[in-house]
Design a protein around this motif. Sequence first.
Motif, PDB file in Angstrom:
ATOM      1  N   UNK A  39       1.108  -1.448  -0.357  1.00  0.00           N
ATOM      2  CA  UNK A  39      -0.501   0.553   0.055  1.00  0.00           C
ATOM      3  C   UNK A  39       0.421   1.708  -0.354  1.00  0.00           C
ATOM      4  N   UNK A  40       0.159   2.453  -0.787  1.00  0.00           N
ATOM      5  CA  UNK A  40       1.250   3.375  -1.288  1.00  0.00           C
ATOM      6  C   UNK A  40       0.134   4.387  -0.940  1.00  0.00           C
ATOM      7  N   UNK A  41      -0.099   5.157  -0.135  1.00  0.00           N
ATOM      8  CA  UNK A  41      -0.727   6.496   0.040  1.00  0.00           C
ATOM      9  C   UNK A  41      -0.327   7.794   0.782  1.00  0.00           C
ATOM     10  N   UNK A  42      -0.566   8.570   0.626  1.00  0.00           N
ATOM     11  CA  UNK A  42       0.032   9.757   0.536  1.00  0.00           C
ATOM     12  C   UNK A  42      -1.364  10.698   1.026  1.00  0.00           C
ATOM     13  N   UNK A  43      -1.519  11.313   1.611  1.00  0.00           N
ATOM     14  CA  UNK A  43      -2.621  12.001   2.879  1.00  0.00           C
ATOM     15  C   UNK A  43      -2.359  13.448   2.983  1.00  0.00           C
ATOM     16  N   UNK A  44      -2.773  14.296   2.157  1.00  0.00           N
ATOM     17  CA  UNK A  44      -2.659  16.067   2.491  1.00  0.00           C
ATOM     18  C   UNK A  44      -2.985  16.251   3.238  1.00  0.00           C
ATOM     19  N   UNK A  45      -2.543  17.487   4.159  1.00  0.00           N
ATOM     20  CA  UNK A  45      -3.187  18.050   5.102  1.00  0.00           C
ATOM     21  C   UNK A  45      -4.745  19.000   4.037  1.00  0.00           C
ATOM     22  N   UNK A  46      -5.515  18.282   4.692  1.00  0.00           N
ATOM     23  CA  UNK A  46      -7.503  19.515   4.979  1.00  0.00           C
ATOM     24  C   UNK A  46      -7.691  18.242   3.813  1.00  0.00           C
ATOM     25  N   UNK A  47      -7.578  17.141   3.008  1.00  0.00           N
ATOM     26  CA  UNK A  47      -7.704  16.288   2.281  1.00  0.00           C
ATOM     27  C   UNK A  47      -8.897  15.420   2.673  1.00  0.00           C
ATOM     28  N   UNK A  48      -9.990  14.909   1.839  1.00  0.00           N
ATOM     29  CA  UNK A  48     -11.022  14.186   2.462  1.00  0.00           C
ATOM     30  C   UNK A  48     -11.006  12.871   1.778  1.00  0.00           C
TER      31      UNK A  48
END
Length: 259
Positions: A39-48
Motif C-alpha cells: 500500500x502506497x498512500x499519501x494524504x495531504x493536509x486538509x484532504x478528505x
Amino acid sequence: MSGVAKTKGPGDTVPAAGDLVVLNGVNKHFGALHVLQDIDLTIARGEVVVVIGPSGSGKSTLCRTINRLETIDSGSISIDGKPLPQEGKELARLRADVGMVFQSFNLFAHKTVLENVMLGQVKVRRTEKKVAEKKARALLDRVGVGSQSDKYPAQLSGGQQQRVAIARALAMDPKVILFDEPTSALDPEMINEVLEVMQQLARDGMTMVVVTHEMGFARSAANRVVFMADGRIVEEAQPEEFFSNPRSDRAKDFLSKIL
Ligand code: ADP
Ligand code: MG
C-alpha cells in the motif's frame, strides 16, 4: 486546502510540505492472509479521502494501521513527517493526533456524554478540567448534542452517540480523523445527521479518511476516492471521475452492485 497528494514510489520517504499521512510499501498479514499488499498512500493536509471497496478488502485494517491499532509487517507509515511510534507515551500522543470514529461508537458506557469528551483531554493532553469541560461543551453544541451532556451513552440514539464520538475525537485537536463506516450501524433516519456533521468538518478543513458506502457523501465531500480490493489499492481518482468512469473491472463490478 493544500495541494493534491502525489503518488510516490516505495523508495520515496521524504514527505512534501503538504503531506500529513504517508504510507510507503505497507504490507500486513493475518496468518496466511495477505490483508494489505504494497500500500502506497499519501494524504495531504486538509484532504478528505473516501475509501471504498468490497467487504474483506482491508479497509478497516488500513485505518487501524494508521493509528497503530495494528502493527505492519513491512513498509513505513508516517504522520506529519514522523514515523509511527512503537509504544508508551509517544503512542498515546499518536492516538490523540489520529482520531478514530468506529462503526460501533465505542463510547465509555459508564461515563456521561460530557465525561466521554473530557477524558482524553485530561488524561492524554493534560488539559485542566475546567478548560476541558468548556471545550467539551462547545464541541457537543457544535455536533448538536449539547443538551445531552449529562446522560449516559445508552440513553442516546445511535446518531447522537456517533456525534458524541466525533466530538470526543475533535476534543483532542487531532491532525487527522479516521472514520470506519461511521453510519453503517445506524438506522436510516439517523445517517444524515452524522453525515452532515462530517460534511461540516470537511468544509472546515479537517483531514479525513472515511471508509463508507455513502456515495452521496463521497461525491460531495471527498477530494479523492480510493478503491480497495483484496488488500490492494486498485484505483484512485476524484469522485466524479471515479463514479462516472471507473477504470478497473473490480471497481466497475463493485459500483454496479451498490449504485
Ligand atoms: P474490510 O474493512 O474492508 O471489510 P478488514 O480490514 O476488516 O476488511 O478485513 C480484511 C481481511 O482480514 C478479512 O478477510 C478479515 O476477515 C481479515 N481480518 C481482519 N481482522 C483480522 C484479525 N484480527 N485476525 C485475522 N483476520 C482478520
Ligand atoms: Mg471494515
